[in-house]
Design a protein around this motif. Structure first.
Motif, PDB file in Angstrom:
ATOM      1  N   MET A 103       0.843  -1.166   0.000  1.00 40.74           N
ATOM      2  CA  MET A 103       0.000   0.000   0.000  1.00 40.74           C
ATOM      3  C   MET A 103       0.895   1.238   0.000  1.00 40.74           C
ATOM      4  SD  MET A 103      -3.144   0.904   2.581  1.00 40.74           S
ATOM      5  CE  MET A 103      -4.091  -0.574   2.527  1.00 40.74           C
ATOM      6  N   ASN A 104       0.579   2.217  -0.824  1.00 36.54           N
ATOM      7  CA  ASN A 104       1.406   3.413  -0.865  1.00 36.54           C
ATOM      8  C   ASN A 104       0.939   4.426   0.190  1.00 36.54           C
ATOM      9  OD1 ASN A 104      -0.687   5.046  -1.913  1.00 36.54           O
ATOM     10  ND2 ASN A 104      -0.204   4.414  -4.007  1.00 36.54           N
ATOM     11  N   ILE A 105       1.702   5.492   0.351  1.00 37.92           N
ATOM     12  CA  ILE A 105       1.442   6.484   1.390  1.00 37.92           C
ATOM     13  C   ILE A 105       0.082   7.152   1.214  1.00 37.92           C
ATOM     14  CG2 ILE A 105       2.609   8.395   0.228  1.00 37.92           C
ATOM     15  CD1 ILE A 105       2.917   7.825   3.923  1.00 37.92           C
ATOM     16  N   HIS A 106      -0.322   7.397  -0.046  1.00 42.15           N
ATOM     17  CA  HIS A 106      -1.606   8.035  -0.318  1.00 42.15           C
ATOM     18  C   HIS A 106      -2.776   7.135   0.089  1.00 42.15           C
ATOM     19  CE1 HIS A 106       0.234  11.479  -2.197  1.00 42.15           C
ATOM     20  NE2 HIS A 106       0.945  10.674  -3.010  1.00 42.15           N
ATOM     21  N   SER A 107      -2.651   5.851  -0.160  1.00 44.25           N
ATOM     22  CA  SER A 107      -3.697   4.901   0.229  1.00 44.25           C
ATOM     23  C   SER A 107      -3.808   4.808   1.746  1.00 44.25           C
ATOM     24  CB  SER A 107      -3.406   3.523  -0.345  1.00 44.25           C
ATOM     25  OG  SER A 107      -3.478   3.546  -1.745  1.00 44.25           O
ATOM     26  N   THR A 108      -2.679   4.788   2.427  1.00 45.62           N
ATOM     27  CA  THR A 108      -2.658   4.721   3.889  1.00 45.62           C
ATOM     28  C   THR A 108      -3.324   5.956   4.494  1.00 45.62           C
ATOM     29  OG1 THR A 108      -0.631   3.422   3.826  1.00 45.62           O
ATOM     30  CG2 THR A 108      -1.183   4.475   5.918  1.00 45.62           C
ATOM     31  N   ILE A 109      -2.977   7.126   3.975  1.00 47.34           N
ATOM     32  CA  ILE A 109      -3.568   8.371   4.471  1.00 47.34           C
ATOM     33  C   ILE A 109      -5.073   8.389   4.191  1.00 47.34           C
ATOM     34  CG2 ILE A 109      -3.632  10.880   4.143  1.00 47.34           C
ATOM     35  CD1 ILE A 109      -0.586  10.741   3.731  1.00 47.34           C
ATOM     36  N   SER A 110      -5.465   7.940   3.019  1.00 52.53           N
ATOM     37  CA  SER A 110      -6.875   7.895   2.645  1.00 52.53           C
ATOM     38  C   SER A 110      -7.666   6.988   3.588  1.00 52.53           C
ATOM     39  CB  SER A 110      -7.013   7.415   1.201  1.00 52.53           C
ATOM     40  OG  SER A 110      -8.366   7.345   0.846  1.00 52.53           O
ATOM     41  N   VAL A 111      -7.124   5.834   3.918  1.00 45.31           N
ATOM     42  CA  VAL A 111      -7.782   4.904   4.846  1.00 45.31           C
ATOM     43  C   VAL A 111      -7.909   5.543   6.234  1.00 45.31           C
ATOM     44  CG1 VAL A 111      -7.512   2.707   6.055  1.00 45.31           C
ATOM     45  CG2 VAL A 111      -7.145   2.821   3.588  1.00 45.31           C
ATOM     46  N   GLN A 112      -6.853   6.197   6.688  1.00 48.60           N
ATOM     47  CA  GLN A 112      -6.886   6.832   8.002  1.00 48.60           C
ATOM     48  C   GLN A 112      -7.904   7.965   8.049  1.00 48.60           C
ATOM     49  OE1 GLN A 112      -2.753   7.863   8.540  1.00 48.60           O
ATOM     50  NE2 GLN A 112      -2.281   5.910   9.537  1.00 48.60           N
ATOM     51  N   ILE A 113      -7.981   8.750   6.993  1.00 46.67           N
ATOM     52  CA  ILE A 113      -8.963   9.843   6.938  1.00 46.67           C
ATOM     53  C   ILE A 113     -10.381   9.274   6.910  1.00 46.67           C
ATOM     54  CG2 ILE A 113      -9.873  11.691   5.461  1.00 46.67           C
ATOM     55  CD1 ILE A 113      -6.940  12.333   4.717  1.00 46.67           C
ATOM     56  N   THR A 114     -10.587   8.228   6.134  1.00 45.56           N
ATOM     57  CA  THR A 114     -11.900   7.591   6.063  1.00 45.56           C
ATOM     58  C   THR A 114     -12.322   7.070   7.440  1.00 45.56           C
ATOM     59  OG1 THR A 114     -11.546   6.982   3.758  1.00 45.56           O
ATOM     60  CG2 THR A 114     -13.250   5.768   4.952  1.00 45.56           C
ATOM     61  N   ARG A 115     -11.417   6.422   8.153  1.00 47.92           N
ATOM     62  CA  ARG A 115     -11.728   5.918   9.496  1.00 47.92           C
ATOM     63  C   ARG A 115     -12.043   7.057  10.452  1.00 47.92           C
ATOM     64  NH1 ARG A 115      -7.069   1.328   9.831  1.00 47.92           N
ATOM     65  NH2 ARG A 115      -8.164  -0.222   8.581  1.00 47.92           N
TER      66      ARG A 115
END
Length: 136
Positions: free
Chosen positions: A1-13
């Motif tokens: 998973m790239n950094i953008h996907s990780t940040i997106s998941v964290q923001i969604t949560r």
């Protein structure tokens, strides 16, 4: 998973947590719950003086050891059936109390869920018993 996907998941949560919290805080049961908890002893006595039905939700043994004058004993786990037997209207003023306010809070939530709209958690017996009724 790239950094953008990780940040997106964290923001969604984070958004999901915020939305869930907002939903819980603004639900009808939660708004009614606010009325049912953490009232002052004076506010509880004002409610009693306004003609509220006073219900002690402690055990029969606790009730026998001392209770507010005029109180009816209905253990918290039997509150909905017990209030129903009293044939109170769903909009009747009902003040609940126990030893600390925890069981009366549970009873309050049960009554609200059953459609009773004017209940109040008066908190603990000792605090209520220490406050004398004022004459009008």
């Amino acid at each position: 998973m790239n950094i953008h996907s990780t940040i997106s998941v964290q923001i969604t949560r984070a958004i999901q947590v915020l939305l869930t919290t907002l939903l819980l805080l603004t639900s009808p049961l939660s708004l009614a719950h606010d009325k049912g908890h953490d009232v002052s002893t004076n506010a509880a006595w004002e409610y009693i003086e306004q003609g509220a039905t006073v219900i002690d939700v402690r055990t029969a043994e606790e009730f026998a050891a001392g209770h507010l004058a005029g109180a009816t004993n209905i253990p918290f786990e039997d509150i909905v059936a017990g209030v129903s037997k009293l044939e109170l209207a769903k909009d009747s003023k009902i003040l609940l109390y126990c030893r600390s306010g925890r069981r009366s809070g549970i009873a309050h939530e049960s009554l609200v869920a059953a459609g009773y709209s004017d209940t109040l958690n008066g908190g603990g017996y000792d605090a209520l018993a220490a406050k004398p009724v004022t004459a009008n």
